[in-house]
Scaffold this motif. Structure first.
Motif, PDB file in Angstrom:
ATOM      1  N   TYR A 190      47.061   7.829  22.296  1.00  0.00           N
ATOM      2  CA  TYR A 190      45.954   8.344  21.474  1.00  0.00           C
ATOM      3  C   TYR A 190      45.955   7.667  20.115  1.00  0.00           C
ATOM      4  O   TYR A 190      47.014   7.304  19.593  1.00  0.00           O
ATOM      5  CB  TYR A 190      46.092   9.862  21.271  1.00  0.00           C
TER       6      TYR A 190
ATOM      7  N   GLN B  83      44.870  17.483  24.170  1.00  0.00           N
ATOM      8  CA  GLN B  83      44.213  16.744  25.260  1.00  0.00           C
ATOM      9  C   GLN B  83      45.233  16.488  26.362  1.00  0.00           C
ATOM     10  O   GLN B  83      44.911  16.534  27.544  1.00  0.00           O
ATOM     11  CB  GLN B  83      43.652  15.412  24.768  1.00  0.00           C
TER      12      GLN B  83
ATOM     13  N   CYS C 248      36.826  17.189  22.909  1.00  0.00           N
ATOM     14  CA  CYS C 248      37.140  16.087  23.835  1.00  0.00           C
ATOM     15  C   CYS C 248      37.455  16.620  25.235  1.00  0.00           C
ATOM     16  O   CYS C 248      37.136  15.963  26.236  1.00  0.00           O
ATOM     17  CB  CYS C 248      38.294  15.255  23.293  1.00  0.00           C
TER      18      CYS C 248
ATOM     19  N   LYS D 120      35.606  11.502  31.797  1.00  0.00           N
ATOM     20  CA  LYS D 120      36.278  10.459  31.003  1.00  0.00           C
ATOM     21  C   LYS D 120      37.103  11.090  29.896  1.00  0.00           C
ATOM     22  O   LYS D 120      36.709  12.080  29.290  1.00  0.00           O
ATOM     23  CB  LYS D 120      35.229   9.554  30.357  1.00  0.00           C
ATOM     24  N   ARG D 121      38.252  10.462  29.643  1.00  0.00           N
ATOM     25  CA  ARG D 121      39.088  10.880  28.528  1.00  0.00           C
ATOM     26  C   ARG D 121      38.782  10.018  27.319  1.00  0.00           C
ATOM     27  O   ARG D 121      38.751   8.790  27.420  1.00  0.00           O
ATOM     28  CB  ARG D 121      40.571  10.708  28.899  1.00  0.00           C
ATOM     29  N   TYR D 122      38.543  10.667  26.192  1.00  0.00           N
ATOM     30  CA  TYR D 122      38.298   9.922  24.957  1.00  0.00           C
ATOM     31  C   TYR D 122      39.556  10.027  24.111  1.00  0.00           C
ATOM     32  O   TYR D 122      39.808  11.041  23.487  1.00  0.00           O
ATOM     33  CB  TYR D 122      37.052  10.465  24.260  1.00  0.00           C
ATOM     34  N   ARG D 123      40.348   8.961  24.138  1.00  0.00           N
ATOM     35  CA  ARG D 123      41.663   9.034  23.512  1.00  0.00           C
ATOM     36  C   ARG D 123      41.718   8.333  22.162  1.00  0.00           C
ATOM     37  O   ARG D 123      42.787   8.194  21.592  1.00  0.00           O
ATOM     38  CB  ARG D 123      42.720   8.449  24.452  1.00  0.00           C
ATOM     39  N   SER D 124      40.574   7.893  21.668  1.00  0.00           N
ATOM     40  CA  SER D 124      40.564   7.355  20.306  1.00  0.00           C
ATOM     41  C   SER D 124      39.299   7.833  19.601  1.00  0.00           C
ATOM     42  O   SER D 124      38.276   8.117  20.235  1.00  0.00           O
ATOM     43  CB  SER D 124      40.648   5.825  20.320  1.00  0.00           C
ATOM     44  N   LEU D 125      39.406   7.923  18.294  1.00  0.00           N
ATOM     45  CA  LEU D 125      38.298   8.397  17.455  1.00  0.00           C
ATOM     46  C   LEU D 125      37.856   7.262  16.537  1.00  0.00           C
ATOM     47  O   LEU D 125      38.650   6.373  16.242  1.00  0.00           O
ATOM     48  CB  LEU D 125      38.750   9.616  16.653  1.00  0.00           C
TER      49      LEU D 125
ATOM     50  N   LEU E 119      34.134   9.116  18.057  1.00  0.00           N
ATOM     51  CA  LEU E 119      33.500   9.073  19.374  1.00  0.00           C
ATOM     52  C   LEU E 119      32.306   8.129  19.431  1.00  0.00           C
ATOM     53  O   LEU E 119      31.948   7.651  20.506  1.00  0.00           O
ATOM     54  CB  LEU E 119      33.069  10.491  19.780  1.00  0.00           C
TER      55      LEU E 119
ATOM     56  N   HIS F 204      32.665   5.003  21.292  1.00  0.00           N
ATOM     57  CA  HIS F 204      32.601   5.017  22.755  1.00  0.00           C
ATOM     58  C   HIS F 204      31.152   5.105  23.229  1.00  0.00           C
ATOM     59  O   HIS F 204      30.897   5.423  24.386  1.00  0.00           O
ATOM     60  CB  HIS F 204      33.382   6.215  23.316  1.00  0.00           C
TER      61      HIS F 204
ATOM     62  N   LEU G 193      29.007   7.304  22.265  1.00  0.00           N
ATOM     63  CA  LEU G 193      28.505   8.691  22.262  1.00  0.00           C
ATOM     64  C   LEU G 193      27.765   8.972  20.958  1.00  0.00           C
ATOM     65  O   LEU G 193      28.044   8.349  19.932  1.00  0.00           O
ATOM     66  CB  LEU G 193      29.682   9.664  22.412  1.00  0.00           C
TER      67      LEU G 193
END
Ligand code: FES
Ligand code: FES
Lengths: 722, 154
Positions: free
Chosen positions: A336, A529, A698, A707-712, A714, A717, A719
């Protein structure tokens, strides 16, 4: 409680006297009322409680007000134990200078770490109870009746048998001479009648008619204005500058460097003129070798930390993770990333300083009023006793104003001007964005194992982050571990027999600081998460999976189940709507959140509802706690969607609100706040609301998209927020 | 140049390009109007020019000459304007710094649309509040409009 006019009356009078009048601080009382108050003279029963002959009670407030509301709620605590009539209560800031001269008699002035209530409630309750006991002793002496037969209610001291009664005013002088009783019993929380009430905030009336005075609003006769350019590359120095045309501009008084070249300053008769002249100064910056750092180089350095072999173990490690992983049914691994973030309070940094022969006066929006005196004194090589810090409201703090860099600069500027010249330093928004004390960047590598029964049997965490303890406070790390960077992992609410958490410090040239919710603003992004990822691997409901692993942590379970219940977790959401949940234990409180959202094919997120639940032990002012949770939600959503301070050529890429986006009203989702105090402990409320929000969001995104959003943030990505 | 601010005429000697914000704050000592971004992003500096909400940080003072300028100080003498009262009733402000601008923007919204919908409020209220008081701002505007009885929950 009446108006906020009296809040700063004492400060106003002191300030006026100190600088010879003419202050435009805006806290003037109608002349007749002010004279009457001054002539009659309130009696100080103890340092927290003053009683005037008209029965009005002034309760002192030591910390700062920056919107968190404790200017109102802290005095509620004193007033309750005092059995005062709230309608007769006035609130006044503790005079910072008196506090320093009296060896910091009012305790801590630090307004950080959500601690104003939880770390002062004990002595504030004592202060109220003690003053009450002294008023009772005075009545007993006057009426010649036993103190034990005297009651106090709503500001009235009474003796039933003799039918005697009095307001506080008539007893105050005698009360002040009583011996200070020790170990006065405190009320049973069940009998509180001011604590727990939604008293309107005393500072709000001044915030709706433009009379609230912030640091930026201080105005003194003969005042000049300073604009500042700090080295764009952190740590850089001006070798020199060319200012011929700038010096000729209207209103410009002087142009010079401070701090050994770290900043170039223009002083003018108006801030706009100073700022425009500064834009014309051509500065030759020496980048001191930091001009090449960028996002990629920083990320590489942090990634190396995730696998480095010299990380420090956390004290809560136990069992044998390696063996447990080997024998496990399923092993999961995830990384992350959370970026640097700027505080960006709406009031930019700044301070006004005036240096006279004997004294230094400072006006600044700050979260550490007494610390500011020390910082300014150190900059000028003076004793803190000669520095007089004046109280103002802060236009947001969020941790940024725990640092006194701007006041220090203002003092250095004032020292270069003719003695006695008041100077107001104001940073532009661009300086504010590019010279923050940023929320540390952090990376997390997590590994977890499930046994054949889907129990989490092993949990490994590697945290690579800056260290506020080492880099901001300058204190050594205990066994190599930064307590704030590891919050959330140093005690898992989940029962896991084998745990191996470790921390490695990653210091870059980017300055870091305390950003609202500090470590708890980012560690839950990974932890909450990852537990969801484990639940998904186990094929279980994320709530039930968590609860199943929380058998021994009743309070975590309680808040999680409270949030889930309020969100209707047991009933399926409408088609196309998905939920995520997370729980945290920040600042001695317990908070949990549920986010309900849908995501369309274009990646546009619609948040239908957020449930925010908190158990802070006791709630002093419910209305204010709700406001803090609403605000923390906005804060967290801004960070989740857009928050990023990026580095390019050694400097910050973002400059202002157009590229450091924050949430606006049209994006504000519906937030249901649930207050669930259990009593028995005192937790904070200003910061904890943020902690569970981003992971809950998340986790909902995962439910919606798989989907996993493992960095900020968003937005990186693809979004966006509807 | 002559400026008509809050029904009073002020004579100022300033560069025509100086933004109205700095004339108000640093020349005329009207400090209720705030600086935050300086680039028309946040609305903290909102004042009314002939009744229209304008971001004074990017408005050259010369363009306000001969017009009616209203600042938060001119909204009412005693915080009696219905929008100000609603702000107190709903306990809107936290730090309060953005609220002069929020109130000035809300006042002009309500002058134009006496019963704004959520969509109207979304479109008009683009000011930034870093403390996150948006829910209460919306509630307070609806309250003034007589739209919704929901009061800040205690
Ligand atoms: S200061 Fe004018 S819009 Fe931000
Ligand atoms: S109330 Fe603080 S910025 Fe809006």
């Amino acid at each position: 409680m009446k108006t906020s006019n009296r809040i700063s009356r004492r400060n106003f009078l002191l300030s006026s006297a100190a600088v010879g009048g003419g202050l435009a601080l805006g806290f003037t009382l109608p002349a007749s009322k002010a004279q009457a108050a001054a002539a009659a003279g309130p009696k100080r029963v103890n340092i927290w409680v003053e009683v005037a002959p008209d029965d009005s009670v002034t309760i002192k407030y030591a910390r700062s007000e920056m919107g968190q509301g404790s200017l109102t709620s802290a005095p509620q605590i004193v007033a309750d134990e005092l059995d005062a009539n709230w309608e007769q209560v006035h609130i006044a800031y503790v005079d910072v200078h008196e506090h320093i001269l009296m060896n910091k008699a009012w305790g801590s002035m630090q307004t950080v770490g959500s601690q104003t209530i939880r770390n002062s409630q004990s002595y504030l309750r004592q202060a109220g109870a003690t003053a009450r006991a002294m008023l009772v002793a005075a009545a007993a002496q006057t009426w010649k009746v036993p103190a034990s037969e005297i009651t106090v209610k709503n500001g009235i001291v009474a003796h039933a048998a003799s039918k005697k009664q009095s307001g506080f005013g008539a007893l105050a002088a005698l009360a002040a001479t009583q011996a200070v009783p020790k170990d006065v019993p405190l009320k049973d929380p069940a009998t509180w009648n001011i604590i727990g009430q939604s008293k309107p905030r005393v500072d709000i009336p001044a915030s709706v008619n433009g009379t609230q005075v912030y640091g930026i609003d201080v105005s003194l006769p003969g005042m000049v204005y300073a604009a500042i350019a700090q080295s764009p590359v952190f740590g850089g120095k001006a070798r020199g500058f060319a200012a011929d045309s700038a010096r000729k501009r209207r209103g410009v008084i002087d142009i010079f460097t401070i701090d050994d070249g770290a900043s170039v300053v223009v002083v003018a008769d108006n801030w706009w003129r100073a700022k425009n002249a500064l834009a014309e100064v051509v500065i030759d910056w020496d980048e001191q070798g930091n001009g090449k750092a960028d996002n990629a180089s920083i990320r590489k350095f942090f990634e190396a930390g995730l696998t480095a072999t010299d990380a420090a173990p956390l004290p809560n490690n136990k069992g044998d993770v390696d063996t447990a992983m080997k024998g496990a049914g399923k092993v999961l691994e995830a990384e992350y990333f959370t970026p640097y973030l700027s505080h960006s309070p709406m009031e930019p940094m700044g301070a006004t300083v005036q240096i006279s022969a004997a004294e230094v006066h400072v006006w600044a929006s700050t979260q550490v009023a007494d610390g500011l005196a020390s910082e300014v004194a150190a900059a000028l090589k003076l004793k803190p006793e000669v520095v007089i810090v004046h109280r103002v409201q802060a236009g947001g703090g969020f941790g940024r104003r725990g640092s006194g860099d701007f006041a220090r600069q203002a003092a250095l500027i004032a020292a270069k001007l003719p003695q006695g010249t008041p100077v107001k330093l104001l940073w532009s928004r661009e300086e504010d964005t590019q010279h923050g004390m940023y929320r540390p960047l952090a990376m997390y590598k997590l590994k977890g194992a499930l046994d054949a029964n889907n129990n989490v049997v092993a949990w490994q965490t590697r945290i690579a982050s800056g260290s506020l303890m080492a880099q901001r406070i300058g204190a050594p790390l205990a066994k190599g571990v930064d307590g704030m960077a590891t919050e959330g992992f140093s005690r898992l609410p989940y029962e896991v027999a084998n745990q191996d958490h470790s921390y490695i410090q990653r210091a870059t040239h980017v300055p870091i600081g305390f950003w609202r919710t500090v470590g708890w603003s980012q560690t839950p992004f990974a932890r909450e998460q990852f537990i969801d990822e484990l639940a998904a691997a186990a094929g279980e409901d994320p709530l039930k999976f968590r609860v199943r692993h929380m058998a021994a942590d009743e309070l975590s379970r309680h808040i999680l189940e409270t949030a889930a219940k309020a969100a209707g977790w047991d009933t399926a959401p409408p088609k196309g709507v998905f939920r995520g949940i997370a729980t945290t234990e920040p600042y001695a409180s317990f908070t949990a959140a549920v986010v309900e959202l849908s995501v369309n094919d274009a990646g546009v997120i619609t948040i239908h509802r957020i449930v925010q639940a908190i158990n802070p032990g006791y709630v002093v002012n419910p209305l204010n706690v709700r406001a803090q949770l609403e605000g923390a939600t906005v804060w967290a959503l801004s960070a989740a969607m857009w928050g990023e301070i990026g580095i390019e050529r050694g400097r910050v890429k973002q400059a202002n609100f157009h590229d450091y986006r924050v949430l606006r009203l049209k994006e504000m989702p519906k937030v249901d706040v649930v207050l669930a105090p259990t009593g028995g402990f005192w937790g904070g409320v200003g910061e904890p609301g943020q902690a569970p929000l981003i992971p809950a969001l998340c986790n909902a995104l995962f439910a919606a998209t798989g989907k996993r959003y493992r960095s900020l943030p968003l937005t990186q990505h693809g979004l966006s927020l509807a | 140049m002559k400026l008509q601010i809050n029904n009073q005429v002020h004579e100022v000697d300033v560069e025509p390009e100086m933004p109205l914000l700095w004339v108000l704050r640093d020349i005329l000592d009207l400090k209720g109007t705030k600086y935050s971004c300086g680039i028309a992003q946040c609305g903290a500096c909102t004042v009314h020019i002939d009744g229209e909400p304008m971001r004074s940080c990017v408005l050259p003072v010369s363009s306000a000459e001969g017009k009616r300028i209203t600042t938060i100080e001119g909204l009412s003498h005693d915080a009696s304007h219905p929008v100000q009262q609603a702000w107190v009733k709903h306990q809107v402000p936290q730090c309060g710094y953005c609220q002069s601008g929020q109130i000035m923007t809300a006042v002009s919204l309500l002058e134009k649309i006496s019963k704004p919908t959520d969509a109207d409020i979304n479109a008009a209220m683009t000011n930034i509040c870093r403390c996150g008081t948006y829910k209460r701002i919306r509630d307070a505007i609806h309250d003034v409009a007589g739209n919704a009885p929901e009061v800040a929950k205690a």
